[in-house]
Design a protein around this motif. Structure first.
Motif, mmCIF file in Angstrom:
data_model
loop_
_atom_site.group_PDB
_atom_site.id
_atom_site.type_symbol
_atom_site.label_atom_id
_atom_site.label_comp_id
_atom_site.label_asym_id
_atom_site.label_seq_id
_atom_site.Cartn_x
_atom_site.Cartn_y
_atom_site.Cartn_z
ATOM 1 N N THR A 56 -4.581 3.783 11.879
ATOM 2 C CA THR A 56 -5.735 4.498 12.109
ATOM 3 C C THR A 56 -6.731 4.395 13.375
ATOM 4 O O THR A 56 -6.813 2.709 13.241
ATOM 5 N N GLU B 6 -2.921 7.724 -1.500
ATOM 6 C CA GLU B 6 -2.230 7.984 0.726
ATOM 7 C C GLU B 6 -3.015 9.206 0.316
ATOM 8 O O GLU B 6 -2.332 10.093 -0.738
ATOM 9 N N HIS C 4 1.280 -1.392 0.081
ATOM 10 C CA HIS C 4 0.027 0.178 -0.051
ATOM 11 C C HIS C 4 1.361 1.192 0.267
ATOM 12 O O HIS C 4 2.332 1.251 0.287
ATOM 13 N N ALA D 157 -6.372 10.270 8.060
ATOM 14 C CA ALA D 157 -5.265 9.861 6.791
ATOM 15 C C ALA D 157 -6.495 8.973 5.718
ATOM 16 O O ALA D 157 -7.490 8.536 6.151
ATOM 17 N N ARG E 243 0.585 -6.543 -5.047
ATOM 18 C CA ARG E 243 -0.304 -7.883 -3.282
ATOM 19 C C ARG E 243 0.173 -9.197 -4.230
ATOM 20 O O ARG E 243 -0.483 -9.648 -5.231
ATOM 21 N N GLN F 136 -2.809 2.891 -5.988
ATOM 22 C CA GLN F 136 -3.283 4.186 -5.017
ATOM 23 C C GLN F 136 -3.085 5.192 -4.813
ATOM 24 O O GLN F 136 -1.771 6.081 -5.291
ATOM 25 N N SER G 223 0.640 3.700 2.341
ATOM 26 C CA SER G 223 0.344 3.880 3.613
ATOM 27 C C SER G 223 2.187 4.306 3.752
ATOM 28 O O SER G 223 2.570 5.106 4.706
HETATM 29 N N1 DAH Z 1 -3.458 1.533 3.134
HETATM 30 C C1 DAH Z 1 -4.596 0.526 3.385
HETATM 31 C C2 DAH Z 1 -5.172 0.040 2.607
HETATM 32 O O1 DAH Z 1 -4.247 -0.389 1.165
HETATM 33 C C3 DAH Z 1 -5.603 2.253 2.862
HETATM 34 C C4 DAH Z 1 -6.181 2.828 3.971
HETATM 35 C C5 DAH Z 1 -7.176 2.507 4.902
HETATM 36 C C6 DAH Z 1 -5.038 4.048 3.657
HETATM 37 C C7 DAH Z 1 -7.193 3.533 5.897
HETATM 38 C C8 DAH Z 1 -4.948 4.973 4.799
HETATM 39 C C9 DAH Z 1 -6.707 4.594 5.685
HETATM 40 O O2 DAH Z 1 -4.037 5.662 4.745
HETATM 41 O O3 DAH Z 1 -6.368 6.115 6.958
HETATM 42 O O4 DAH Z 1 -6.287 -0.459 2.242
#
Ligand code: DAH
Length: 339
Positions: A249, A208, A166, A303, A192, A206, A168
């Motif tokens: 989070t 972020e 991700h 986030a 993935r 994605q 993130s």
């Molecule tokens: N990283 C998560 C995913 O790949 C998505 C995500 C969810 C990012 C909540 C965030 C968050 O910043 O607050 O499924």
């Protein structure tokens, strides 16, 4: 013999050739297999020895003259063609095929532009990452089952090096190097280990989002996401937040947008719920702030993370994810009008 050569030279000089055909006739007459020059060379053996030198020179001069005349005539023809005003130079040229952006790029650029209007910067990070940036500093404990949810690709035998699952991870890189307040989005590719199907792919995109400052609240998150949803999908869109779980989070939520196909009444696109899931979000867990040396008593943040393919599927009503990766021109050309 000498007089004969002079006569041939004079005739060659007088010869008028203007068209391609005439020049060719001239060439055959003098340089052809049965032409004047080959005849002269044939008879050369009968020339008395004391005249051979002079006759030989004359024949060579004649040959040179004829060759040069052919070159000059041919050059003259192409010169003429160049200035041929029977050609219409105002005719349009052959059509140039214009390229078009890929739908994933179109959607990504639109997401960037929407958050750009809210003052978000763009940040990027590496696709090959380490455990710390993808998991540990985002509050995934070593044995936590949430790591399994992400179907990670590891590189070689070292479990510390992996393809990011991700974006993130870019949050962490930004927190490490930038000063507060932070307001940034991070578009990028993620990986993935999933079987490819209409709903899943092993490579996808994605974006972020991260906002950290004093007094950032859940209400700010909600309003930001409502603005985004309406800019992206239209001004009548409603959003709803459902409680969820992400390690990084607390509280966490998933956001749905009202179905634009049926206007919320229920249809097969929204599976008769009236809502479509679009992203994950929440308030940055204080542990994540502390891992990255940010004082969680002074600062808060929110986030969010969304899949670009997911947004594109909802925007363009394309239900099979694989179409975005196959690069079939019949599919891609439908997005030509978009920027
Ligand atoms: N990283 C998560 C995913 O790949 C998505 C995500 C969810 C990012 C909540 C965030 C968050 O910043 O607050 O499924």
């Amino acid at each position: 013999m000498l007089q004969n050569i002079d006569k041939i030279l004079e005739e060659a000089r007088q010869f008028k050739a203007e068209t391609k055909k005439e020049i060719e006739q001239f060439r055959i007459l003098y340089l052809g297999k049965k032409g004047a020059l080959s005849e002269l060379f044939k008879n050369f053996k009968d020339v008395p020895a004391d005249q051979k030198k002079e006759v030989g020179q004359k024949i060579n001069q004649l040959k040179q003259f004829v060759s040069e005349k052919i070159d000059a005539l041919q050059a003259g023809i192409s010169e003429e063609a160049r200035t041929d005003d029977s050609r219409d130079l105002t005719l349009p040229g052959p059509p140039v095929q214009a390229g078009a952006r890929h739908p994933i790029s179109i959607v990504r650029n639109e997401i960037i532009s929407i958050f750009g209007r809210l003052g978000y910067t763009i940040s990027e990070g590496p696709e090959i990452e380490d455990d710390w940036h993808v998991f540990s500093s985002l509050n995934f404990p070593p044995e936590h089952p949430a790591r399994d949810m992400q179907d990670t690709f590891f590189i070689e035998k070292d479990p510390d090096i992996l393809l990011r699952t991700h974006t993130s991870s870019v949050q962490v890189r930004v927190m490490e190097k930038e000063s507060l307040p932070i307001r940034t989005i991070s578009p990028g590719r993620v990986f993935r280990n999933e079987a490819i199907s209409a709903r899943a792919h092993c490579i996808f995109h994605q974006v972020e989002g991260l906002y950290i400052d004093k007094n950032v609240s859940f209400a700010d998150l909600k309003q930001t996401l409502l603005y985004f949803a309406r800019e992206m999908f239209g001004k009548h869109v409603e959003i709803r937040l459902r409680p969820s779980y992400f390690p990084f989070t607390e509280p966490s939520a998933e956001m749905d947008i009202s179905c634009q196909i049926c206007g919320g009444k229920g249809c097969n696109v929204c599976k008769y719920t009236g809502w479509l899931e679009i992203l994950g979000c929440g308030m940055v867990d204080p542990n994540v702030l502390e891992f990255n040396k940010i004082d969680s008593k002074k600062y808060t943040g929110f986030a969010f993370g969304m899949g670009v393919e997911r947004v594109a599927m909802l925007k363009y009503q394309v239900k099979d994810l694989r179409l975005y990766f196959e690069n079939d021109l019949r599919f891609l050309e439908q997005f030509k009008a978009a920027y």
